[in-house]
Design a protein around this motif. Structure first.
Motif, mmCIF file in Angstrom:
data_model
loop_
_atom_site.group_PDB
_atom_site.id
_atom_site.type_symbol
_atom_site.label_atom_id
_atom_site.label_comp_id
_atom_site.label_asym_id
_atom_site.label_seq_id
_atom_site.Cartn_x
_atom_site.Cartn_y
_atom_site.Cartn_z
ATOM 1 N N GLY A 27 0.832 -1.198 0.000
ATOM 2 C CA GLY A 27 0.000 0.000 0.000
ATOM 3 C C GLY A 27 0.864 1.244 0.000
ATOM 4 N N ALA A 28 0.285 2.348 0.441
ATOM 5 C CA ALA A 28 0.971 3.634 0.414
ATOM 6 C C ALA A 28 2.252 3.633 1.236
ATOM 7 C CB ALA A 28 0.040 4.740 0.909
ATOM 8 N N ARG A 133 5.273 8.610 -3.528
ATOM 9 C CA ARG A 133 4.407 7.443 -3.355
ATOM 10 C C ARG A 133 2.949 7.853 -3.526
ATOM 11 N NH1 ARG A 133 5.718 1.956 -3.391
ATOM 12 N NH2 ARG A 133 4.171 0.771 -2.210
ATOM 13 N N GLU A 135 -0.657 5.846 -3.463
ATOM 14 C CA GLU A 135 -1.273 4.555 -3.161
ATOM 15 C C GLU A 135 -0.166 3.493 -3.093
ATOM 16 O OE1 GLU A 135 -4.365 4.173 -6.087
ATOM 17 O OE2 GLU A 135 -5.674 5.555 -5.020
ATOM 18 N N ASP A 136 -0.221 2.449 -3.929
ATOM 19 C CA ASP A 136 0.802 1.400 -3.835
ATOM 20 C C ASP A 136 1.842 1.506 -4.944
ATOM 21 O OD1 ASP A 136 -0.828 0.722 -5.943
ATOM 22 O OD2 ASP A 136 -0.994 -1.397 -5.425
ATOM 23 N N SER A 211 -2.187 15.986 -7.553
ATOM 24 C CA SER A 211 -2.151 14.527 -7.472
ATOM 25 C C SER A 211 -1.171 14.032 -8.527
ATOM 26 C CB SER A 211 -3.548 13.938 -7.723
ATOM 27 O OG SER A 211 -4.481 14.418 -6.777
#
Length: 227
Positions: A27-28, A133, A135-136, A211
């Motif tokens: 994940g993050a 980073r 999310e994943d 983003s």
């Protein structure tokens, strides 16, 4: 940093905590690597963690969450430590060897959220690359994101002129969810340099949020509720 395998003792509680961490999945703030066979990618993941909110990278863990471990962890650790010599500034991290038993070991790297970001990596062409980073995934940071990260470290009151282009931008974002730098340039006819500068300032002033994205950063109104 390297430790000879013989000096690593099996600690059941340590292995239990590792298993609990692995069950969370990538994940993050968590990344798995089966081996250190691609050290440049490991360096990028670590840089992304340090440039964002920190995280943990485990070497000896399969993508499916299996825990095969490493037979020769000191070799993998050496490869990682060598590649990290090409990261600037040096990353804030700790390295822990976790013995699984049966002559297998996992290496855990805990990377702190850095106070010296943005960190970058010198690739084989001696070009600086930085990552964040999302999310994943670890995504290459654009020039704008690097500038935002750098200036956020010593951010003071940000001032900007609310002119014609800013008014257009806010009206556009009131009707649309987001905009990219390329779209902003195309819609306003501004030169890319000035359009970029305006977007960076608006993010630093908490008017916009950015983003990062592999195909181009996306900008939206900072206070917009995410549905």
């Amino acid at each position: 940093m390297n430790k000879p395998t013989e000096s690593i003792s099996y600690q059941p509680r340590q292995v239990q905590l590792l298993q609990q961490l692995v069950r969370k999945g990538e994940g993050a703030r968590l990344e798995f690597k089966r081996k250190a066979s691609n050290p440049e990618k490991i360096a990028r993941e670590m840089i992304a963690f340090a440039n964002t909110d920190g995280g943990t990278l485990l070497v000896g863990i399969g993508d499916d969450g299996s825990i095969p471990g490493l037979k020769y962890p000191e070799d993998d650790a050496h490869v990682v430590n060598e590649i990290l010599k090409r990261v600037r500034p040096a990353l804030p991290l700790t390295e822990t060897f976790i013995a699984l038993g049966h002559n297998r070991t996992v290496i855990q790297y805990d990377i702190q959220k850095s106070e010296q970001k943005p960190h970058h990596f010198l690739n084989t062409n001696q070009v600086k690359e930085s990552f964040v980073r999302v999310e994943d995934k670890s995504i290459k940071a654009s020039r704008e994101v690097r500038e935002i990260i750098r200036r956020q470290q010593k951010q003071k009151d940000i001032q900007f002129r609310y002119g014609e282009h800013e008014q257009f931008l806010m009206k556009y974002l009131d009707e649309h969810k987001h905009i990219t730098l390329k779209e902003f340039v195309s819609l306003t006819g501004m030169k890319r340099f000035y359009a970029s500068k305006k977007l960076v300032l608006l993010v630093l002033a908490d008017v916009l949020r950015v983003s990062p994205h592999e195909k181009g950063d996306v900008y939206s109104i900072a206070y917009r509720k995410v549905s």
